[in-house]
Motif scaffolding. Structure first.
Motif, short mmCIF file in Angstrom:
data_model
loop_
_atom_site.label_atom_id
_atom_site.label_comp_id
_atom_site.label_asym_id
_atom_site.label_seq_id
_atom_site.Cartn_x
_atom_site.Cartn_y
_atom_site.Cartn_z
N UNK B 73 0.85 -1.19 0.00
CA UNK B 73 0.00 0.00 0.00
C UNK B 73 0.88 1.23 0.00
N UNK B 74 0.55 2.15 -0.90
CA UNK B 74 1.33 3.38 -0.97
C UNK B 74 0.36 4.55 -0.89
N UNK B 75 0.74 5.53 -0.11
CA UNK B 75 -0.08 6.74 -0.07
C UNK B 75 0.57 7.77 -0.97
N UNK B 76 -0.24 8.24 -1.91
CA UNK B 76 0.26 9.21 -2.88
C UNK B 76 -0.54 10.50 -2.72
N UNK B 87 -7.21 20.97 -4.20
CA UNK B 87 -6.71 20.54 -2.89
C UNK B 87 -5.79 19.34 -3.06
N UNK B 88 -4.92 19.19 -2.08
CA UNK B 88 -4.07 17.98 -2.07
C UNK B 88 -4.77 16.90 -1.26
N UNK B 89 -5.00 15.75 -1.91
CA UNK B 89 -5.71 14.65 -1.25
C UNK B 89 -4.78 13.44 -1.19
N UNK B 90 -4.78 12.76 -0.05
CA UNK B 90 -4.01 11.52 0.06
C UNK B 90 -4.79 10.35 -0.53
N UNK B 91 -4.20 9.65 -1.45
CA UNK B 91 -4.87 8.47 -2.01
C UNK B 91 -4.00 7.24 -1.76
N UNK B 92 -4.64 6.14 -1.42
CA UNK B 92 -3.87 4.92 -1.24
C UNK B 92 -3.97 4.09 -2.51
N UNK B 93 -2.83 3.73 -3.02
CA UNK B 93 -2.78 2.88 -4.21
C UNK B 93 -2.19 1.54 -3.82
N UNK B 94 -2.80 0.48 -4.32
CA UNK B 94 -2.27 -0.85 -4.02
C UNK B 94 -1.49 -1.36 -5.21
#
Lengths: 207, 224
Positions: B73-76, B87-94
């Protein structure tokens, strides 16, 4: 001790210079004082076995100093060390090649149960899964004194063997097997994983 | 001895086309290693052995590593327009990483008394493509250890002079050091079980005696 001879009478006769004995007593006395072990070792227990045979502990005091390099000439198999699954068929084959009467001492935790390697993928969980064991010695490795104790225990066991009757010694009973099936190398384990005729683990009840 | 970055640059200059990566080790030992691509591995190995400054003429140890399929899992941080505002939003990419097997070589130099330099090779997958080039032609001491990796991990070394099982018997089919290895179920007699062994030994427990009034409590059984 032989049956049928009055101990008081025997000691009285002995005082007169007459020695009375029985065939069984003579036979067992001879056998228990010349147990020739098979010369092989499997792991660190073998080092202790060598020390037992050397001068400090001197197994020769008990008549067991003649380590034979051939199973045909040996009476006792000292399973000294870890029995891997790759080695187990050879151990059983060596046991089968020994002449009757023959005895087995399982020396050390590995030969008894697999010891510290019990849950490993290549270690047999005790040699008693394939051949009958007479004396077990715990320890990792057991000291030479422990092996001597096992040796004396085996001598005591031989001394009590009967030549005839219902409880006669296994090697005199034609119905008792003297050879056991050699396990085969299977795809995932030895086949069979234990000989059901001789391996009877106690039923453990837990709550 | 020169640093891994310098070695990497010199390899890339000496062996054209070789792909080298530095694999960092976060453990306190800080033993970083070089990942070598399979195609150029034997050329790179030969160069490491014969280069006058390095002369890594002694391969002390070869090990296998098993990596299962895993997801990371990476938070981008992504810029998105939310309600008309940026806005800057944190997204989790698998990210799915397919499993592979590795061989790790520890190299030293007897001539210059330095080392270790660690090189690694990766297989494409854990099944039919689990092949690596053998480095036994370069370091003879790798022969038995590559056989051991073949035996316990199932990595096939192309170019190995004598690739057979070394510890297990020839008829054996599993690879015991792989993480998904299932050992034979012989837990019928465990006098002192605990942890994993306790769970495995439980199926051999006899049912509780009927006399103590506790019958029917055994999990999964219905009271009659």
């Amino acid at each position: 001790m032989s049956e049928g001879i009055d101990e008081v009478l025997r000691s009285k006769l002995q005082q007169q210079g007459v020695w009375v004995t029985s065939m069984q007593e003579l036979y067992n006395w001879g056998r228990k004082n010349s147990i020739w072990p098979l010369q092989f070792g499997l792991a660190c227990c073998a080092i202790e076995m060598i020390a037992t045979a050397a001068s400090r502990y001197d197994i020769a005091r008990f008549g067991g100093e003649v380590f034979r390099p051939s199973p045909r000439q040996a009476d006792l198999m000292i399973v000294a060390g870890t029995v891997t699954k790759k080695m187990a068929p050879q151990i059983v084959r060596l046991y089968n090649q020994m002449a009757d009467p023959k005895y087995v001492i399982a020396m050390g935790a590995c030969a008894i149960s697999g010891g510290p390697f019990k849950q490993g993928y290549n270690v047999l969980k005790g040699i008693d899964r394939y051949i009958p064991v007479d004396v077990y010695i715990p320890g990792c490795p057991p000291r030479p004194e422990a092996l001597l104790h096992a040796f004396m225990e085996l001598q005591r066991k031989i001394d009590e063997q009967k030549l005839s009757g219902v409880n006669k010694a296994a090697h005199l009973d034609s119905e008792q097997p003297s050879e056991f099936p050699v396990p085969a190398f299977g795809k995932h384990d030895l086949e069979p994983p234990a000989n059901p005729d001789i391996f009877h683990p106690p039923k453990l009840e837990r709550v | 001895m020169e640093s891994l970055e310098q070695i990497k640059a010199r390899i890339e200059a000496a062996v054209p086309g070789a792909k080298i990566d530095i694999v960092t080790n976060g453990a306190p030992s800080q033993q970083h290693s070089l990942w070598v691509d399979n195609e150029h591995a034997s050329d790179v190995a030969k160069w490491l052995r014969d280069d006058p400054a390095l002369r890594l003429d002694f391969c002390s140890n070869v090990t296998g590593v098993d990596c299962l399929d895993r997801t990371e899992k990476k938070t981008v941080k992504v810029k998105k327009i939310v309600d008309g505002e940026e806005k800057e939003v944190n997204e989790t990419a698998e990210e799915k990483i397919p499993g592979y097997l590795e061989a790790v070589y520890h190299l030293y130099s007897m001539t210059h008394k330095h080392g270790p330099v660690i090189i690694r090779m990766k297989t494409q997958d854990r099944a039919e493509n689990a092949c690596l080039p053998s480095l036994t032609p370069i370091w003879r001491s790798a022969e038995f250890q590559e056989r051991e990796i073949f035996d316990l991990y199932g990595v096939k070394f192309d170019g190995h002079p004598d690739l057979r099982r070394i510890l297990m018997w020839d008829e054996f089919e599993d690879y015991p050091m792989r993480k998904d290895y299932r050992e034979p179920d012989d837990y019928e007699y465990e006098p002192t079980p605990h942890d994993v062994v306790l769970e495995k030994a439980k199926q051999y427990y006899p049912s509780r005696p009927q006399s103590d009034g506790a019958e029917g409590i055994v999990e999964g059984s219905k009271p009659t």
